[in-house]
Design a protein around this motif. Structure first.
Motif, mmCIF file in Angstrom:
data_model
loop_
_atom_site.group_PDB
_atom_site.id
_atom_site.type_symbol
_atom_site.label_atom_id
_atom_site.label_comp_id
_atom_site.label_asym_id
_atom_site.label_seq_id
_atom_site.Cartn_x
_atom_site.Cartn_y
_atom_site.Cartn_z
ATOM 1 N N THR A 85 29.700 -26.798 26.902
ATOM 2 C CA THR A 85 29.561 -27.846 27.912
ATOM 3 C C THR A 85 28.109 -28.297 28.034
ATOM 4 O O THR A 85 27.847 -29.477 28.315
ATOM 5 N N CYS A 88 27.407 -31.107 25.858
ATOM 6 C CA CYS A 88 27.976 -32.354 26.388
ATOM 7 C C CYS A 88 27.115 -32.891 27.530
ATOM 8 O O CYS A 88 26.875 -34.101 27.632
ATOM 9 N N SER A 412 32.723 -33.257 29.489
ATOM 10 C CA SER A 412 33.116 -33.206 28.075
ATOM 11 C C SER A 412 34.010 -34.391 27.713
ATOM 12 O O SER A 412 33.860 -34.986 26.633
ATOM 13 N N VAL A 431 25.907 -34.671 20.722
ATOM 14 C CA VAL A 431 26.630 -33.421 20.509
ATOM 15 C C VAL A 431 26.948 -33.261 19.024
ATOM 16 O O VAL A 431 27.532 -34.165 18.414
ATOM 17 N N TYR A 434 30.948 -33.410 16.529
ATOM 18 C CA TYR A 434 31.825 -34.232 17.365
ATOM 19 C C TYR A 434 33.060 -34.620 16.563
ATOM 20 O O TYR A 434 32.953 -34.924 15.372
ATOM 21 N N PRO A 438 33.316 -31.006 22.048
ATOM 22 C CA PRO A 438 33.827 -31.425 23.364
ATOM 23 C C PRO A 438 35.264 -30.985 23.620
ATOM 24 O O PRO A 438 35.605 -30.587 24.733
ATOM 25 N N SER A 441 35.246 -27.366 24.428
ATOM 26 C CA SER A 441 34.725 -27.185 25.782
ATOM 27 C C SER A 441 35.820 -27.394 26.819
ATOM 28 O O SER A 441 35.971 -26.604 27.760
#
Length: 490
Positions: A85, A88, A412, A431, A434, A438, A441
């Motif tokens: 997190t 993010c 996220s 991030v 990707y 996310p 998370s």
């Protein structure tokens, strides 16, 4: 914008990112705005200050009875989820460097009703967390008095009148009021009213003291380390590890607290991501090292109900008062910084919601000299102080975790939405891997939520119901996105 909006449109209307950013620069004269005075080092200390203290000074006595020595895995599990997190948060904060944290991010990505409920979660998260920490501080202050004066504070003035009966409130506590906890909240309120710059400097000093105290604990505790204390390692299995991780997770509210300072940070696109990641690394490292050495010194069974646990461990290990005295003094000073930063974060969430019209304008009025929201700070201190004075500690921990995890999920999801809707928006950090990270998370946060107690959901549901009533009676009509016209119902 149409002169009339359907109810469904109102619930899902979004605040443009450009408008969010322009408000921080004083482009909208109708609203108060904050000054940029926080350096990168001070911001890292904000994150460390809001995190270390809650987790390691108090929560071992709550989690070791649940997970046994495998609570070390719980700390790592919570740290990994927080790390996913944190990345993010770093991307979102570098794009939208404003007060409000995940509330503001949700307003830009998911719509007004989701943002409002995220804000309600954050208000609960910060308020309950600050109260829980203040109660724990009272315990360390009592321990300090015992070491110095031979006896602690009278129970009538240092304990709540209510108790927790299976996570339900009931009359029957040992005291009338937890006065030290209320006094701590009042002192933090005074410091925040003086201004953000002064508060950031004081916090940085207190955080350096707390890091030194924990290093001292690790250095002394390792001399009494015994591997036999780690058997059995996981008496409650993976279920116990997961349950403890869910409780521990509330300590990572510090990551969110960093992003609430987005409007007051120098060079926010660079410094916000750096501070979030640096704070996470420092915090998780100290958590794990302290937990390992604490468990190596005494059996897991001894942690249950242990007040001022780390100081007591050193006192038992050395047979001397001076290490425990130093640790208790360090805890009293350092936990002050936790309360300070968490209260700061609470006021900035309310500031952002008030600027958007979702709560009364009182909360975004800024003192022109100190550039701090004075009335907002006093209101928060009264709310938090009342909870700390009269509610027992154990009912507060898991409730804070649920609010924290909900906010983390929204952040996220916001990263993925803005990657699609605003791909060209400047980002100071992106991030990696990707969209895998996310998604991980979100899934890991949902997993930790599923391990919390049923009573926590009940209390959380009551809070959200009350928040919904307020939204439909007040916020939906007062929103800054509301046109000056009568609204049609869908």
């Amino acid at each position: 914008m149409s002169e009339q909006q359907t109810l469904s449109f109102r619930l899902l209307r979004k605040k443009p990112v450009e408008k969010l950013i322009s408000e921080t620069q004083g482009a909208d004269p109708e609203h108060g705005h904050l000054g940029r005075s926080i350096t990168l080092f001070q911001l890292i200390m904000f994150g460390v200050g809001a995190t270390i203290g809650t987790g390691i000074f108090f929560v071992l006595s709550e989690t070791v009875p649940t997970a046994g020595p495998s609570v070390i895995i719980s700390f790592l599990m919570a740290g990994v989820v927080a790390g996913l997190t944190a990345l993010c948060y770093a991307e979102m904060a570098s794009m939208i460097p404003v007060s409000g944290s995940s509330y503001s991010y949700a307003y830009a990505t998911l719509g007004e009703i989701i943002a409002y409920f995220v804000g309600a979660c954050l208000v609960l998260e910060y308020g309950i967390s600050a109260s829980a920490v203040a109660i724990g501080w009272s315990g360390y202050l009592n321990k300090l008095f015992e070491i110095v004066f031979g006896s602690g504070l009278p129970a009538a003035l240092s304990a709540a009148p209510l108790i927790s009966d299976n996570h339900r409130l009931a009359v029957g506590g040992d005291g009338y009021i937890n006065l030290p906890a209320a006094i701590l909240v009042f002192l933090c309120c005074l410091m925040l009213i003086r201004g953000t710059k002064e508060s950031a400097k004081a916090n940085a000093i207190m955080v350096m003291i707390k890091i030194g105290v924990l290093i001292l604990f690790i250095a002394i505790a390792v001399t009494g380390f015994s591997a036999s204390n780690f058997q059995p390692f996981a008496p409650a299995g993976f279920a116990g590890i997961s349950a403890a991780a869910g409780t521990i997770f509330f300590t990572y509210v510090g990551l969110d607290a960093v992003s609430t300072a987005g409007e007051e940070v120098e060079n926010p696109k660079r410094n916000l991501p750096l501070a979030i990641i640096a704070a996470l690394i420092i915090v998780t490292s100290l958590y794990v090292l302290t937990a390992v050495t604490a468990l190596g010194v005494q059996p897991a069974a001894a942690f249950e109900g242990q007040e001022a646990g780390l100081a007591t461990i050193l006192q038992n290990l050395t047979g001397s008062n001076w290490p425990a005295l130093i640790l208790a003094m360090g805890a009293v000073i350092s936990v002050f910084s936790v309360t300070l930063v968490v209260l700061y974060g609470q006021t900035r969430i309310l500031f952002a919601m008030s600027r958007d019209g979702l709560i009364p304008e009182l909360f975004h009025r800024v003192n022109p000299r100190t550039l701090s929201p004075v009335a907002n700070t006093i209101a928060v201190a009264l709310f938090v102080g009342a909870i700390a004075a009269f509610i027992p500690n154990d009912i507060l921990w898991d409730l804070t975790s649920l609010g924290t995890l909900t906010a983390f999920i929204v952040v996220s999801a916001g990263v993925m939405i803005l990657r699609r809707t605003k791909p060209d928006l400047p980002r100071g950090f992106k991030v990696p891997l990707y969209p895998v990270l996310p998604i991980l998370s979100i899934l890991s946060s949902l997993y930790l939520i599923s391990n919390l107690k049923v009573q926590v959901y009940e209390l959380f549901g009551i809070w959200l119901f009350l928040a919904a009533v307020f939204y439909f009676l007040y916020s939906v009509k007062k929103s800054r996105l509301e046109p000056k016209a009568r609204i049609t119902k869908s």
